[in-house]
Enzyme design. Structure first.
Site, short mmCIF file in Angstrom:
data_model
loop_
_atom_site.label_atom_id
_atom_site.label_comp_id
_atom_site.label_asym_id
_atom_site.label_seq_id
_atom_site.Cartn_x
_atom_site.Cartn_y
_atom_site.Cartn_z
N MET A 28 0.84 -1.21 0.00
CA MET A 28 0.00 0.00 0.00
C MET A 28 0.87 1.25 0.00
O MET A 28 0.41 2.35 0.35
CB MET A 28 -0.93 -0.01 1.21
CG MET A 28 -1.91 -1.19 1.15
SD MET A 28 -3.43 -0.91 2.04
CE MET A 28 -2.82 -0.63 3.68
N LEU A 31 6.61 3.04 1.56
CA LEU A 31 7.55 1.92 1.67
C LEU A 31 8.65 2.20 2.70
O LEU A 31 9.16 3.31 2.80
CB LEU A 31 8.20 1.64 0.31
CG LEU A 31 7.24 1.27 -0.84
CD1 LEU A 31 8.06 0.87 -2.07
CD2 LEU A 31 6.27 0.17 -0.45
N HIS A 32 8.98 1.15 3.45
CA HIS A 32 10.08 1.21 4.42
C HIS A 32 10.94 -0.03 4.21
O HIS A 32 10.70 -0.82 3.28
CB HIS A 32 9.51 1.29 5.85
CG HIS A 32 8.46 0.24 6.15
ND1 HIS A 32 8.74 -1.11 6.15
CD2 HIS A 32 7.14 0.35 6.42
CE1 HIS A 32 7.64 -1.78 6.44
NE2 HIS A 32 6.64 -0.91 6.59
N HIS A 35 9.28 -3.47 3.51
CA HIS A 35 8.96 -3.68 2.09
C HIS A 35 10.25 -3.91 1.30
O HIS A 35 10.29 -4.74 0.40
CB HIS A 35 8.25 -2.45 1.51
CG HIS A 35 6.99 -2.05 2.22
ND1 HIS A 35 6.91 -0.94 3.03
CD2 HIS A 35 5.75 -2.59 2.21
CE1 HIS A 35 5.68 -0.82 3.50
NE2 HIS A 35 4.95 -1.81 3.03
N LYS A 147 4.92 -10.18 9.17
CA LYS A 147 4.29 -9.24 10.10
C LYS A 147 2.77 -9.32 10.01
O LYS A 147 2.07 -9.25 11.00
CB LYS A 147 4.76 -7.82 9.81
CG LYS A 147 4.58 -6.92 11.00
CD LYS A 147 4.52 -5.49 10.61
CE LYS A 147 3.11 -5.15 10.50
NZ LYS A 147 2.62 -3.94 10.13
N VAL A 174 10.81 -7.52 9.52
CA VAL A 174 11.96 -6.64 9.70
C VAL A 174 11.64 -5.68 10.85
O VAL A 174 10.54 -5.12 10.91
CB VAL A 174 12.24 -5.84 8.41
CG1 VAL A 174 13.43 -4.90 8.59
CG2 VAL A 174 12.50 -6.81 7.25
N SER A 183 6.52 -0.59 10.31
CA SER A 183 5.16 -0.49 9.77
C SER A 183 4.94 0.94 9.27
O SER A 183 5.45 1.90 9.87
CB SER A 183 4.14 -0.79 10.87
OG SER A 183 2.86 -0.31 10.49
N SER A 184 4.19 1.05 8.19
CA SER A 184 3.88 2.39 7.66
C SER A 184 3.14 3.21 8.71
O SER A 184 3.14 4.44 8.66
CB SER A 184 3.02 2.28 6.41
OG SER A 184 3.62 1.41 5.48
P1 AMP Z 1 1.49 -2.96 3.45
O1 AMP Z 1 2.05 -1.90 2.55
O2 AMP Z 1 1.47 -2.58 4.89
O3 AMP Z 1 0.20 -3.51 2.92
O4 AMP Z 1 2.52 -4.17 3.38
C1 AMP Z 1 2.91 -4.73 2.16
C2 AMP Z 1 3.71 -5.98 2.41
O5 AMP Z 1 4.87 -5.66 3.19
C3 AMP Z 1 2.92 -7.03 3.22
O6 AMP Z 1 3.20 -8.31 2.69
C4 AMP Z 1 3.47 -6.86 4.59
O7 AMP Z 1 3.38 -8.02 5.38
C5 AMP Z 1 4.92 -6.53 4.30
N1 AMP Z 1 5.53 -5.86 5.46
C6 AMP Z 1 5.08 -4.75 6.10
N2 AMP Z 1 5.87 -4.48 7.17
C7 AMP Z 1 6.82 -5.44 7.20
C8 AMP Z 1 7.93 -5.72 8.06
N3 AMP Z 1 8.21 -4.97 9.12
N4 AMP Z 1 8.69 -6.81 7.79
C9 AMP Z 1 8.41 -7.60 6.72
N5 AMP Z 1 7.39 -7.39 5.87
C10 AMP Z 1 6.60 -6.33 6.11
#
Ligand code: AMP
Length: 280
Positions: A28, A31-32, A35, A147, A174, A183-184
């Site tokens: 979504m 990005l960190h 991601h 996560k 991570v 987390s975002s």
């Molecule tokens: P999101 O943008 O939050 O929907 O996350 C996109 C993808 O990144 C999902 O598969 C999440 O599980 C993964 N993700 C988010 N935070 C982390 C993290 N800290 N470590 C590993 N994967 C992550």
């Protein structure tokens, strides 16, 4: 160079010229490094990698943070590029959901407990958009983070049930150096909340060690030990702390096979989730 693709038409054209395996990292945005690790894994294992950025309206509840969810496409492109992605695909709502849209995917039991209980309709939104994104991406492999453990197993079940030809990979969470899962949404935390937040992982990890290193298998003892640590931070408003089996995410009384200790709660207005896997 990472190519920014903004329309489905443009993506279809790019996709048709690709040779070799395509890895897919749905996100979504905002990005960190979490991601980033998914992207790097995909880049290492596939000839091409496409990262999608789509803030999916249908997986947010009416009182959730869809409007204020961070949108940082320029920075996202820079990170995708640094990690070696071939494409950043940021489609519009109307490309993802051709109108009139009336189709949805419900995965059943595995999506009903844990976050499913507190976020009605969330996993229906997730499964539907991920199906649609899979179908648009046409990738051989897709990468998800541990996560969001329930999300992974909901998608895993959908892929199995519908016989989708995509291989799923789960990438370990991570964390910041103090243990907080990236987390975002961490950017919403105040300074004081940010200081408290690492206690979540400390609580989970201490219960995991109690199980794996000291042989404590009863969920009551493991949960009590995690709760004791969480209790030191009364600011955290717990939604759930459960010991569940993997991959079906059913509560267990005794650890007898692969399991996970899973947490969700609020710190101020920010909802945080985390988990640890228990394997022997
Ligand atoms: P999101 O943008 O939050 O929907 O996350 C996109 C993808 O990144 C999902 O598969 C999440 O599980 C993964 N993700 C988010 N935070 C982390 C993290 N800290 N470590 C590993 N994967 C992550």
């Amino acid at each position: 160079m990472t190519q920014l693709v903004r329309t489905l038409e443009d993506w279809v054209q790019n996709r048709s010229g690709l040779k070799g395996r395509l890895g897919f990292v749905p996100t979504m945005g905002a990005l960190h490094q979490g991601h980033g690790t998914l992207i790097r894994r995909s880049v290492a294992e596939n000839e091409n990698t496409v990262v999608s950025v789509f803030v999916n309206p249908s997986q947010f509840g009416p009182n959730e943070d869809f409007d204020k969810y961070p949108r940082t496409l320029e920075d996202d492109l820079a990170l995708a590029e640094k990690m070696g992605a071939s494409f950043l695909f940021a489609p519009s709502v109307k490309d993802v959901y051709p109108q009139p849209w009336s189709t949805s995917i419900e995965v059943g039991e595995v999506s009903e407990g844990l976050c499913g209980q507190f976020r009605p309709g969330h996993f229906k939104g997730v499964a539907t958009v991920v199906y649609r994104l899979f179908q648009m991406a046409g990738a051989e492999r897709a990468y998800f983070g541990q996560k969001d453990l329930q999300q992974f197993f909901v998608i895993h079940r959908m892929v199995k049930n519908l016989g989708l030809l995509v291989q799923l990979e789960m990438v370990p969470t991570v964390r910041e150096s103090d243990g907080l899962a990236l987390s975002s949404r961490n950017r919403y935390l105040s300074g004081a909340e940010r200081e408290v937040a690492p206690i979540i992982y400390r609580a989970l990890e201490s219960a995991r060690r109690l199980c794996v290193e000291e042989g404590v298998r009863e969920s009551t003892a493991l949960l009590a030990s995690a709760l004791e640590i969480l209790g030191r931070a009364p600011e955290i408003r717990l939604q759930y702390l459960e010991l569940v089996s993997v991959p079906d995410l059913k509560p267990v009384r005794l650890v007898e096979g692969p399991a996970a200790l899973v947490f969700a709660g609020h710190l101020g207005t920010t909802r945080l989730i985390d988990n640890v896997l228990i394997t022997f």
